[in-house]
Scaffold this motif. Structure first.
Motif, short mmCIF file in Angstrom:
data_model
loop_
_atom_site.label_atom_id
_atom_site.label_comp_id
_atom_site.label_asym_id
_atom_site.label_seq_id
_atom_site.Cartn_x
_atom_site.Cartn_y
_atom_site.Cartn_z
N TYR A 1 -0.26 -1.43 -9.16
CA TYR A 1 -0.31 -0.18 -8.53
C TYR A 1 -1.54 0.73 -8.78
N GLU A 2 -2.36 0.65 -9.79
CA GLU A 2 -3.50 0.89 -9.61
C GLU A 2 -4.76 0.48 -8.90
N SER B 1 -7.56 -0.82 -1.20
CA SER B 1 -6.45 -1.44 -1.97
C SER B 1 -7.44 -2.53 -2.89
N THR C 1 1.20 -1.28 -0.13
CA THR C 1 -0.03 0.03 -0.33
C THR C 1 0.99 1.20 0.14
N LYS D 1 2.03 2.41 -3.45
CA LYS D 1 1.07 2.13 -4.49
C LYS D 1 0.84 3.82 -4.12
#
Ligand SMILES: Nc1nc2c(ncn2[C@@H]2O[C@H](COP(=O)(O)OP(=O)(O)O)[C@@H](O)[C@H]2O)c(=O)[nH]1
Ligand SMILES: [Mg+2]
Length: 375
Positions: A357-358, A352, A196, A199
């Protein structure tokens, strides 16, 4: 995502709508009969008989009253003024109206809701609160004809939003006032802290903020390499010491680094070992004392179930500012999100929903609730 809770909500909404609509129909019939008494008392009596046919629980009592009315002879009723007629029927209407939706009628459906919520990982007291909110609204409010479902959905939504609507925090605003803005990622092992953090790093870079990572999980095997790998991929610096080093010192160095390079954010990973909570919390307290982070984010695996509230309580000893729930992509239940927020009264920043990453959703309580109850 959250299919289990969605199903529960939708089945309860359907059942309650049906119950409320039955009540509406009965009310309508009573109104019609009341209107008819003056003009057509005979057919009014017939209609009363029909109504009680559908209500075995009041049939006997109403028929007893009807008999008394009929004994006074229909002709007399026809001849008597309106007030007198209504008063003759008063007891009957009272009997019928008493059988409006009662707590007893909806209790089984609401218990089903409560059990469903508990099964869906909503903590007992939170499930109880949602149930009580809804019971109160259903028994106390006037509902417009034809708007029963909308009413129930709104009430449920109000109750859930009452739990989730906590003033939020925007780290980007914070960074406008302080450089570097220091964020600590806290949580149990495997919750998704490192993933996280990376990200959020990427999310900030995309908005033209600069970041540096602090590898302050100096405990878990491969944790440094994992963070370095992310740093390399998204092209940010990572400040690390060796395994076993003092995490407070790592973060301190990262802050110095950020100051010297005018970097906006320090994102600090921390160790989530849980073998003794006291060790972990003492370590956290030292990190906080030394580095005075601006934002302490608790990262919670949304699959944790009932344990999530306990985790939140443990970590809240050091003061949590906000929460991120991970793994919502593989979570059918979702109740921990309600329970933890009810416990902490702190905003959820993101959900999440995957390993890329997105896969990061900015949390919006209204959207979350609408999705859950199928608006
Ligand atoms: N499916 C899914 N997996 C995730 C998510 N976030 C993290 N993970 C995975 O969960 C595992 C633990 O994550 P990690 O970031 O190492 O947790 P940490 O121990 O708290 O730092 C890794 O395999 C991650 O890829 C998510 O949102 N969805
Ligand atoms: Mg980690």
């Amino acid at each position: 995502m959250f299919g289990f809770l969605k199903k529960k909500f939708s089945s309860v909404i359907e059942s309650l709508t049906k119950k409320k609509e039955e009540e509406e129909k009965l009310e309508e019939k009573i109104e019609n009969v009341e209107k008819k008494i003056e003009e057509e008392p005979k057919s009014a009596i017939e209609e009363i008989k029909e109504i009680v046919e559908e209500k075995p629980e009041i049939k006997e009592a109403v028929e007893k009253e009807l008999k008394k009315v009929e004994e006074k002879r229909t002709e007399k009723i026809v001849a008597s003024p309106k007030e007198e007629k209504i008063s003759l029927f008063k007891k009957i209407f009272k009997k019928i109206s008493e059988k409006k939706l009662s707590e007893e009628d909806i209790a089984p459906i609401l218990s089903e809701l409560e059990n469903g919520l508990i099964e869906g990982d909503v903590a007992y007291e939170v499930a109880e609160k949602i149930k009580n909110d809804l019971t109160k609204s259903l028994l106390e409010s006037e509902v417009k004809r034809g708007e029963v479902k909308k009413f129930i959905v709104n009430k449920l939504s109000e109750s859930l939003l009452g739990i989730l609507n906590v003033p939020t925090i925007d780290m980007r605003e914070g960074a406008g006032n302080k450089k570097p803005y220091v964020i600590l990622f806290i949580g149990f092992n495997g919750a998704g802290k490192t993933t996280t953090l990376a990200k959020i790093g990427k999310w900030l870079l995309n908005q033209n903020y600069s970041c540096v990572f602090a590898a302050a999980d100096t405990f878990r095997a491969a944790s440094l390499e994992q963070l370095e790998e992310h740093a390399k991929r998204i092209n940010v610096d990572v400040i690390k010491h060796t395994y076993g080093a003092d995490p407070a010192a790592v973060i301190y160095d990262a802050i110095e680094h950020a100051k010297s390079k005018s970097i906006n954010f320090v994102l600090a990973d921390t160790a989530g070992r849980a073998h003794t909570n006291k060790d972990l919390l003492d370590e956290m307290k030292k990190i906080i004392r030394v580095n005075k982070p601006d934002l302490k984010i608790l990262v919670v695996d949304s699959m944790t179930g009932n344990d999530a509230v306990l985790q939140a309580r443990v970590f809240n000893e050091i003061g949590i500012d906000a929460v991120i729930f991970t793994k919502v992509d593989v979570n059918e239940k979702g109740g921990a999100i309600l329970s933890v927020t009810h416990e902490l009264k702190k905003p959820i920043l993101f959900l999440s929903n995957g390993q890329e990453y997105e896969n990061l959703i900015s949390f919006n309580a209204k959207e979350f609730v609408d999705n859950l109850i199928g608006v």
